[in-house]
Design an enzyme around this catalytic site. Structure first.
Site, PDB file in Angstrom:
ATOM      1  N   HIS A   1       3.623 -10.011   2.097  1.00 17.02           N
ATOM      2  CA  HIS A   1       3.202 -11.285   1.282  1.00 17.02           C
ATOM      3  C   HIS A   1       4.702 -11.375   0.090  1.00 17.02           C
ATOM      4  O   HIS A   1       5.039 -10.994   0.153  1.00 17.02           O
ATOM      5  CB  HIS A   1       1.773 -10.110   0.534  1.00 17.02           C
ATOM      6  CG  HIS A   1       2.059  -9.105  -0.258  1.00 17.02           C
ATOM      7  ND1 HIS A   1       2.480  -8.452  -1.189  1.00 17.02           N
ATOM      8  CD2 HIS A   1       2.013  -8.082   0.777  1.00 17.02           C
ATOM      9  CE1 HIS A   1       2.589  -7.531  -1.468  1.00 17.02           C
ATOM     10  NE2 HIS A   1       2.604  -7.354  -0.667  1.00 17.02           N
TER      11      HIS A   1
ATOM     12  N   GLU B   1      -1.880  -1.953   3.804  1.00 21.34           N
ATOM     13  CA  GLU B   1      -0.697  -1.385   3.546  1.00 21.34           C
ATOM     14  C   GLU B   1      -1.275  -0.193   4.490  1.00 21.34           C
ATOM     15  O   GLU B   1      -2.521   0.726   4.250  1.00 21.34           O
ATOM     16  CB  GLU B   1      -0.508  -1.517   2.595  1.00 21.34           C
ATOM     17  CG  GLU B   1       0.777  -0.508   2.006  1.00 21.34           C
ATOM     18  CD  GLU B   1       1.626  -1.013   2.949  1.00 21.34           C
ATOM     19  OE1 GLU B   1       2.093  -1.098   4.106  1.00 21.34           O
ATOM     20  OE2 GLU B   1       2.470  -1.474   1.607  1.00 21.34           O
TER      21      GLU B   1
HETATM   22  O1  LIG Z   1       3.242   0.234  -3.303  1.00 20.21           O
HETATM   23  C1  LIG Z   1       2.892   0.008  -1.995  1.00 20.21           C
HETATM   24  O2  LIG Z   1       1.289   0.128  -1.355  1.00 20.21           O
HETATM   25  C2  LIG Z   1       4.005  -0.250  -0.774  1.00 20.21           C
HETATM   26  O3  LIG Z   1       5.768   0.709  -0.975  1.00 20.21           O
HETATM   27  C3  LIG Z   1       4.609  -1.750  -0.568  1.00 20.21           C
HETATM   28  O4  LIG Z   1       3.335  -2.179  -0.395  1.00 20.21           O
HETATM   29  P1  LIG Z   1       2.497  -3.865  -0.346  1.00 20.21           P
HETATM   30  O5  LIG Z   1       4.135  -4.679   0.930  1.00 20.21           O
HETATM   31  O6  LIG Z   1       1.835  -4.344  -0.035  1.00 20.21           O
HETATM   32  O7  LIG Z   1       3.386  -4.652  -1.793  1.00 20.21           O
END
Ligand SMILES: O=C(O)[C@H](O)COP(=O)(O)O
Length: 215
Positions: A9, A82
């Protein structure tokens, strides 16, 4: 041969603040929205047939923008979320205590089953991401899907396709709105199954993602 595009994203407010998101959420910044439009411009001539996104807000918004450029609809799959970062979600990385930083390092340098308290392991993340990718094989012949997901989630997926442990994903820089591609193919020369065609391409973005400056 099935080609699957993988997009992280666009930049979010919390990415810019160095605040841990995990399965918590923050909106795209103006730059993040522009990045998503630039992905749309890049992929609109590729014949994308399906856009499948994590159901978190930042991936939904990125997917909507890409879908508008490609003229296709979006479906949502929570397996593309995530990593669940447990008790560290919403925290600024720079304010973690030594103990908390130790939990985070367990993920970054650690073992497949290391986890932040109340969070998910890298192996669990890799398993659900690989399952979501595998389901793309059930799409009709000639499909060309594009998945919109997250940094660690896509990193785990690419790392495990390469035969690396899930936690090797921190060796792979997948910046906001980078594009990767994995193909499923039977070849006399390459290992049969999933192969990595490209990882972390940002040549379509006109400015470096903030992430590049942070990490
Ligand atoms: O902050 C987080 O959870 C990850 O390091 C990065 O996640 P994202 O790609 O959703 O920004």
């Amino acid at each position: 041969m099935l080609q699957v595009y993988l997009v992280r994203h666009g930049e979010t407010q919390w990415n810019a603040e160095r605040r841990i998101q995990g399965q918590s959420d923050s909106p795209l910044t103006e730059k993040g929205e522009q990045q998503a439009w630039q992905v749309g411009e890049r992929v609109k001539a590729l014949g994308i047939t399906h856009i499948i996104a994590s159901d978190l807000g930042r991936t939904r918004r990125t997917a909507e923008i890409i879908a508008e450029a490609c003229g296709c609809s979006v479906t949502y799959d929570p397996r593309l979320r995530e990593l669940d970062m447990g008790v560290l979600e919403r925290r600024l990385i720079d304010t973690l205590t030594d103990e908390e930083e130790g939990w985070r390092r367990t993920l970054v340098n650690g073992t497949a089953n290391g986890r932040i308290p109340e969070g998910e392991s890298m192996q669990e993340l890799a398993d659900r991401m690989n399952a979501a990718l595998q389901d793309c094989l059930e799409l009709p012949q000639g499909s060309r899907p594009l998945l919109v997901s997250h940094g660690m989630a896509l990193g785990c997926l690419v790392s495990t396709i390469l035969g690396l442990p899930a936690y090797a994903e921190r060796r792979l820089r997948l910046r906001n709105c980078s594009i990767s591609r994995v193909d499923y193919q039977q070849s006399p020369w390459l290992a049969p199954g999933w192969i990595v065609e490209t990882a972390g391409d940002v040549t379509h973005l006109d400015a470096p993602a903030l992430d590049e400056l942070q990490r």
